[in-house]
Design a protein around this motif. Structure first.
Motif, PDB file in Angstrom:
ATOM      1  N   SER A 552     -18.239   6.103  45.981  1.00 16.89           N
ATOM      2  CA  SER A 552     -17.090   7.005  46.098  1.00 16.89           C
ATOM      3  C   SER A 552     -17.469   8.367  45.552  1.00 16.89           C
ATOM      4  CB  SER A 552     -15.892   6.452  45.325  1.00 16.89           C
ATOM      5  OG  SER A 552     -16.219   6.311  43.946  1.00 16.89           O
ATOM      6  N   CYS A 553     -16.662   9.377  45.913  1.00 13.54           N
ATOM      7  CA  CYS A 553     -16.935  10.735  45.447  1.00 13.54           C
ATOM      8  C   CYS A 553     -15.614  11.446  45.206  1.00 13.54           C
ATOM      9  CB  CYS A 553     -17.799  11.505  46.456  1.00 13.54           C
ATOM     10  SG  CYS A 553     -17.007  11.749  48.058  1.00 13.54           S
ATOM     11  N   THR A 554     -15.667  12.420  44.315  1.00 12.92           N
ATOM     12  CA  THR A 554     -14.494  13.219  43.964  1.00 12.92           C
ATOM     13  C   THR A 554     -14.796  14.672  44.282  1.00 12.92           C
ATOM     14  OG1 THR A 554     -13.965  11.676  42.181  1.00 12.92           O
ATOM     15  CG2 THR A 554     -12.881  13.828  42.143  1.00 12.92           C
ATOM     16  N   ALA A 555     -13.907  15.332  45.038  1.00  7.50           N
ATOM     17  CA  ALA A 555     -14.123  16.720  45.451  1.00  7.50           C
ATOM     18  C   ALA A 555     -13.930  17.656  44.262  1.00  7.50           C
ATOM     19  CB  ALA A 555     -13.163  17.074  46.579  1.00  7.50           C
ATOM     20  N   MET A 556     -14.889  18.576  44.084  1.00  4.74           N
ATOM     21  CA  MET A 556     -14.790  19.594  43.036  1.00  4.74           C
ATOM     22  C   MET A 556     -14.261  20.915  43.587  1.00  4.74           C
ATOM     23  SD  MET A 556     -18.282  18.940  40.835  1.00  4.74           S
ATOM     24  CE  MET A 556     -19.324  19.364  42.239  1.00  4.74           C
ATOM     25  N   TYR A 557     -14.379  21.117  44.905  1.00  9.27           N
ATOM     26  CA  TYR A 557     -13.927  22.358  45.526  1.00  9.27           C
ATOM     27  C   TYR A 557     -13.230  22.008  46.843  1.00  9.27           C
ATOM     28  CZ  TYR A 557     -17.704  23.908  42.462  1.00  9.27           C
ATOM     29  OH  TYR A 557     -18.526  24.088  41.409  1.00  9.27           O
ATOM     30  N   ASN A 558     -12.493  22.971  47.356  1.00 12.90           N
ATOM     31  CA  ASN A 558     -11.864  22.826  48.668  1.00 12.90           C
ATOM     32  C   ASN A 558     -12.907  23.054  49.755  1.00 12.90           C
ATOM     33  OD1 ASN A 558      -9.412  22.377  47.429  1.00 12.90           O
ATOM     34  ND2 ASN A 558      -8.825  24.542  47.500  1.00 12.90           N
ATOM     35  N   PHE A 559     -12.812  22.260  50.819  1.00 13.73           N
ATOM     36  CA  PHE A 559     -13.738  22.397  51.939  1.00 13.73           C
ATOM     37  C   PHE A 559     -12.922  22.358  53.231  1.00 13.73           C
ATOM     38  CE2 PHE A 559     -16.597  20.409  55.129  1.00 13.73           C
ATOM     39  CZ  PHE A 559     -17.522  21.445  55.202  1.00 13.73           C
ATOM     40  N   PRO A 560     -13.021  23.403  54.080  1.00 12.70           N
ATOM     41  CA  PRO A 560     -12.143  23.454  55.260  1.00 12.70           C
ATOM     42  C   PRO A 560     -12.508  22.426  56.320  1.00 12.70           C
ATOM     43  CG  PRO A 560     -13.669  25.293  55.278  1.00 12.70           C
ATOM     44  CD  PRO A 560     -13.842  24.619  53.949  1.00 12.70           C
ATOM     45  N   GLY A 561     -13.823  22.138  56.498  1.00 16.68           N
ATOM     46  CA  GLY A 561     -14.209  21.201  57.546  1.00 16.68           C
ATOM     47  C   GLY A 561     -13.789  21.663  58.923  1.00 16.68           C
ATOM     48  N   ALA A 562     -13.974  22.962  59.197  1.00 17.08           N
ATOM     49  CA  ALA A 562     -13.486  23.529  60.441  1.00 17.08           C
ATOM     50  C   ALA A 562     -14.372  23.179  61.625  1.00 17.08           C
ATOM     51  CB  ALA A 562     -13.374  25.052  60.315  1.00 17.08           C
ATOM     52  N   SER A 563     -15.639  22.820  61.389  1.00 15.03           N
ATOM     53  CA  SER A 563     -16.557  22.572  62.494  1.00 15.03           C
ATOM     54  C   SER A 563     -16.583  21.094  62.826  1.00 15.03           C
ATOM     55  CB  SER A 563     -17.963  23.038  62.120  1.00 15.03           C
ATOM     56  OG  SER A 563     -17.949  24.419  61.826  1.00 15.03           O
ATOM     57  N   GLU A 564     -16.987  20.824  64.038  1.00 15.97           N
ATOM     58  CA  GLU A 564     -17.033  19.446  64.506  1.00 15.97           C
ATOM     59  C   GLU A 564     -18.125  18.684  63.767  1.00 15.97           C
ATOM     60  OE1 GLU A 564     -17.314  16.979  68.711  1.00 15.97           O
ATOM     61  OE2 GLU A 564     -17.511  19.172  68.660  1.00 15.97           O
ATOM     62  N   GLY A 565     -17.807  17.452  63.391  1.00 13.46           N
ATOM     63  CA  GLY A 565     -18.744  16.625  62.647  1.00 13.46           C
ATOM     64  C   GLY A 565     -18.486  16.626  61.164  1.00 13.46           C
ATOM     65  N   THR A 566     -17.674  17.599  60.674  1.00 14.51           N
ATOM     66  CA  THR A 566     -17.350  17.666  59.255  1.00 14.51           C
ATOM     67  C   THR A 566     -15.915  17.193  59.052  1.00 14.51           C
ATOM     68  OG1 THR A 566     -16.617  19.967  59.413  1.00 14.51           O
ATOM     69  CG2 THR A 566     -18.949  19.566  58.937  1.00 14.51           C
ATOM     70  N   ILE A 599     -19.618  16.255  54.513  1.00 13.33           N
ATOM     71  CA  ILE A 599     -19.192  17.263  53.543  1.00 13.33           C
ATOM     72  C   ILE A 599     -20.417  17.720  52.770  1.00 13.33           C
ATOM     73  CG2 ILE A 599     -16.840  16.327  53.303  1.00 13.33           C
ATOM     74  CD1 ILE A 599     -17.826  14.957  50.729  1.00 13.33           C
ATOM     75  N   PRO A 600     -20.395  18.923  52.192  1.00  5.92           N
ATOM     76  CA  PRO A 600     -21.544  19.373  51.386  1.00  5.92           C
ATOM     77  C   PRO A 600     -21.688  18.518  50.133  1.00  5.92           C
ATOM     78  CG  PRO A 600     -20.168  21.225  52.043  1.00  5.92           C
ATOM     79  CD  PRO A 600     -19.395  20.001  52.384  1.00  5.92           C
ATOM     80  N   THR A 601     -22.906  18.092  49.867  1.00  6.19           N
ATOM     81  CA  THR A 601     -23.152  17.248  48.698  1.00  6.19           C
ATOM     82  C   THR A 601     -22.864  17.972  47.402  1.00  6.19           C
ATOM     83  OG1 THR A 601     -24.883  16.144  49.964  1.00  6.19           O
ATOM     84  CG2 THR A 601     -24.885  15.765  47.605  1.00  6.19           C
ATOM     85  N   SER A 602     -23.088  19.283  47.380  1.00  2.12           N
ATOM     86  CA  SER A 602     -22.881  20.050  46.155  1.00  2.12           C
ATOM     87  C   SER A 602     -21.406  20.264  45.835  1.00  2.12           C
ATOM     88  CB  SER A 602     -23.588  21.409  46.267  1.00  2.12           C
ATOM     89  OG  SER A 602     -23.099  22.136  47.382  1.00  2.12           O
ATOM     90  N   TYR A 603     -20.514  19.887  46.759  1.00  4.76           N
ATOM     91  CA  TYR A 603     -19.090  20.106  46.528  1.00  4.76           C
ATOM     92  C   TYR A 603     -18.413  18.906  45.878  1.00  4.76           C
ATOM     93  CZ  TYR A 603     -18.737  24.467  49.185  1.00  4.76           C
ATOM     94  OH  TYR A 603     -18.839  25.756  49.614  1.00  4.76           O
ATOM     95  N   VAL A 604     -19.128  17.789  45.694  1.00  2.00           N
ATOM     96  CA  VAL A 604     -18.491  16.565  45.204  1.00  2.00           C
ATOM     97  C   VAL A 604     -19.334  15.964  44.086  1.00  2.00           C
ATOM     98  CG1 VAL A 604     -17.361  16.016  47.399  1.00  2.00           C
ATOM     99  CG2 VAL A 604     -19.697  15.207  46.968  1.00  2.00           C
ATOM    100  N   THR A 605     -18.664  15.073  43.336  1.00  2.00           N
ATOM    101  CA  THR A 605     -19.335  14.259  42.327  1.00  2.00           C
ATOM    102  C   THR A 605     -19.398  12.840  42.857  1.00  2.00           C
ATOM    103  OG1 THR A 605     -18.475  15.640  40.555  1.00  2.00           O
ATOM    104  CG2 THR A 605     -19.308  13.465  39.945  1.00  2.00           C
ATOM    105  N   ILE A 606     -20.594  12.297  43.036  1.00  3.90           N
ATOM    106  CA  ILE A 606     -20.791  11.022  43.720  1.00  3.90           C
ATOM    107  C   ILE A 606     -21.049   9.925  42.696  1.00  3.90           C
ATOM    108  CG2 ILE A 606     -22.224   9.765  45.383  1.00  3.90           C
ATOM    109  CD1 ILE A 606     -22.804  12.412  46.753  1.00  3.90           C
ATOM    110  N   THR A 607     -20.416   8.779  42.902  1.00  5.84           N
ATOM    111  CA  THR A 607     -20.653   7.582  42.097  1.00  5.84           C
ATOM    112  C   THR A 607     -20.979   6.448  43.061  1.00  5.84           C
ATOM    113  OG1 THR A 607     -19.072   8.339  40.429  1.00  5.84           O
ATOM    114  CG2 THR A 607     -19.708   5.998  40.384  1.00  5.84           C
ATOM    115  N   LEU A 608     -22.217   5.951  42.994  1.00  7.66           N
ATOM    116  CA  LEU A 608     -22.650   4.898  43.910  1.00  7.66           C
ATOM    117  C   LEU A 608     -22.386   3.529  43.310  1.00  7.66           C
ATOM    118  CD1 LEU A 608     -26.071   6.364  45.117  1.00  7.66           C
ATOM    119  CD2 LEU A 608     -23.851   6.463  46.260  1.00  7.66           C
ATOM    120  N   ASN A 609     -22.121   2.550  44.180  1.00 13.82           N
ATOM    121  CA  ASN A 609     -21.902   1.176  43.727  1.00 13.82           C
ATOM    122  C   ASN A 609     -23.218   0.578  43.264  1.00 13.82           C
ATOM    123  OD1 ASN A 609     -19.232   1.427  44.548  1.00 13.82           O
ATOM    124  ND2 ASN A 609     -19.665   0.614  46.606  1.00 13.82           N
TER     125      ASN A 609
END
Length: 610
Positions: A552-566, A599-609
């Motif tokens: 799971s990951c927690t967003a640290m910033y807003n990301f618009p995701g305006a382009s296809e695939g995001t 999503i950009p990896t630098s925009y979230v904090t990731i915690t792997l199982n």
């Protein structure tokens, strides 16, 4: 051996002769043994020094051997500029490089042997040798002092003995003179008394010298016993222990000489196993396939030649690959000099509009009518001439093409298959450069935001030039990307590179929402014209099966995701991680409603199982 005749010698001479015999027996004989011990211990120290010198020369040999091995590996190693050569992809070349690396590691183990020998043997034995020399010197000084003390006592004994001998003789002469005077009838009573007093005085002095001599003799005998039974045996025992420790330490040095090399033998064995493995990894079949893949042109094979019936006139409408078609390189370069000419390929075929006027068959003439102006000469000679004109220039052009190809920016000098590969490789290189610029632009934007919120940390205006330069680099790289995409679209691909398409989508999306030169993020997105090229691959992402989340990951910033695939996200939103970052800076996530995207990896904090 001294033979003493007691019948001819007086008692005093007998005592003197016996004392001299004892002195010779006790003093001089042990002196020889002491010299032997001193020489033996000195020889042992020289042996240690000789062994240390031997090990030093061995370490020099190992170091020179390792240095020569490293130079040999460096000499035959492929240079950095040559690593892009096609031959480097062959397993035989890779195995040779592995062997060179293993030999380099082998040289490192030889250096380790030299280093351990120097530290554990040479330096240790040299330090021990200095200590043992000092200890031996101290014991020898003690033995010398004890010997000097015994010699001094002996000199005092000898002096008292000589004095006793001299006084005893004087006392005897005085006693004889007194007796002679007493028997002399002419001697007066006073003379007799005087002679007796003199004899009595001499006898008293001789008695005192005798007592002194006896005391000195007793003292010397006691000190001599102390010297030979206590002092010297103790010193000799210390020297013996010292010599035994020296021999034991030297034996340990002998063992270390072999153990040092034994300890690295397993690693050396692994190096040799690596060389063997490199030999077994050579795959001749795979090398052949690599060579085929590298040199595959992608040209279509030529068609069959059609039969030309010269009895009915030359058939000008034959197949394009027919040698009878009078199309030499000069004819082909007439209107297409800027295009590349490929032998036996469709690229070298001209459209019917570019054919010369005489390429169309002449109108049939009456059987007995006059011949066509084009065939005023002998038909056979004309055909041979036309064939020569067609074939010879083609062979010449082929040789020229193989020897000195003209390198172009769009890789048009390469065959279609190789051209497609080089274009894809070029696109991948541009992708990497663009991704670096994207990451740098994001970092500069965040840094500028931090400076604006905390002016004490830095001046935001100082980043303007870097942000502007990064934006220019991104625009330049995007222009190059679009250019090579258009060129690649003209080359018919044999397969679809999914990884390449996903990279292209991610980079296009990241370029859309990148910060502007002034550092402000733009919410408006402009569609990329190159995205239409990849519209046909959109269904591939939609048809993929749902995979289990890996974290799971927690967003640290807003990301618009305006382009296809995001996919868009809000600060603090928790998403499921479906696919980790593969090194391109993007992570694939999924919402609870099933929406997936990158999503950009630098925009979230990731915690792997786990």
């Amino acid at each position: 051996v001294i033979i003493i005749n007691l019948n001819t010698c007086s008692v005093s001479y007998c005592v003197l002769a016996f004392d001299i015999f004892l002195i010779c027996l006790i003093c001089f004989l042990p002196q020889d043994q002491y010299d032997i011990i001193e020489k033996h211990t000195q020889s042992g120290l020289e042996l240690v020094e000789k062994y240390v010198k031997f090990v030093k020369e061995r370490t020099e040999i190992e170091q020179n051997y390792a240095k020569q091995l490293r130079n040999l590996s460096k000499k035959y190693n492929i240079k950095r500029s040559s690593k892009d050569e096609p031959e480097c992809r062959l397993s035989s070349y890779q195995s040779f490089l592995d062997i060179l690396n293993e030999m380099n590691d082998y040289a490192g183990q030889r250096e380790l042997i030299a280093e351990n020998m120097m530290m554990n043997i040479c330096i240790d034995l040299t330090k021990y040798l200095q200590d043992i020399k000092q200890e031996r010197k101290m014991y020898l000084i003690e033995a010398k002092k004890a010997q000097q003390s015994l010699e001094s006592t002996y000199k005092q004994l000898d002096s008292s003995k000589k004095r006793f001998e001299r006084e005893w003789r004087e006392a005897e002469r005085a006693a004889q003179y007194a007796e002679k005077t007493d028997q002399d009838i002419n001697a007066t009573k006073a003379d007799v008394e005087k002679a007796k007093q003199q004899a009595h005085m001499r006898a008293h002095v001789a008695e005192e010298c005798k007592n002194d001599y006896a005391a000195q003799l007793q003292k010397y005998n006691k000190e001599q016993n102390q010297f030979y039974y206590i002092d010297m045996p103790l010193i000799f025992n210390k020297l013996q222990d010292l010599d035994e420790k020296r021999v034991r330490k030297l034996a340990q040095g002998y063992i270390l000489f072999s153990d040092t090399e034994k300890h690295v033998m397993p690693i050396i064995g692994k190096c040799l196993e690596g060389v063997t493995k490199a030999g077994t990894n050579v795959n001749e079949r795979n090398d052949s396939m690599v060579v085929i893949e590298q040199n595959k042109s992608g040209f279509d094979r030529p068609g069959d030649l059609e039969f030309e019936d010269y009895s009915q006139g030359i058939n000008r409408a034959s197949s394009d690959s027919s040698l009878s078609t009078p199309k030499g390189p000069m004819d082909l370069l007439g209107k297409n000099r800027s295009k590349n000419f490929w032998l036996f390929s469709k690229r070298s075929k001209l459209s019917p509009a570019t054919l010369p006027p005489f390429s169309t068959p002449p109108a049939p003439s009456p059987a007995n009518g006059p011949p066509s102006p084009k065939f005023g000469r002998d038909t056979l000679s004309y055909c041979l001439k036309e064939i020569n004109k067609t074939v010879k220039p083609r062979i010449s052009s082929f040789r020229t093409l193989r020897r000195s190809p003209t390198v172009t920016e769009d890789f048009g000098h390469l065959p279609p298959e190789q051209r497609r590969k080089r274009l894809q490789q070029k696109l991948e290189e541009i992708f990497k450069e663009l991704q670096k610029e994207v990451d740098q632009s994001e970092a500069l934007g965040k840094m500028k935001d931090v400076y604006e919120k905390n002016p004490q940390m830095g001046d935001p205006a100082s980043l303007a030039s870097q942000i502007s330069q990064t934006s220019q680099n991104i625009e330049r790289l995007r222009a190059e990307l679009n250019k090579y995409e258009v060129i690649l679209s003209d080359v018919p691909p044999n397969s679809t590179n999914r990884h390449y398409i996903r990279h292209r989508k991610m980079l296009s999306d990241s370029c859309i929402f990148l910060s502007s030169p002034d550092g402000a993020h733009s919410d408006e997105s402009t569609p990329d014209a190159s995205q239409a090229i990849y519209a046909e691959f959109d269904d591939d992402f939609e048809d993929e099966e749902l995979t289990a989340p890996i974290g799971s990951c927690t967003a640290m910033y807003n990301f618009p995701g305006a382009s296809e695939g995001t996919i868009s996200m809000q600060e603090g939103e928790v998403l499921a991680v479906v696919e980790e970052d593969k090194g391109d800076g993007w992570t694939r996530v999924r919402r609870n409603n099933g929406d997936e995207g990158y999503i950009p990896t630098s925009y979230v904090t990731i915690t792997l199982n786990k």
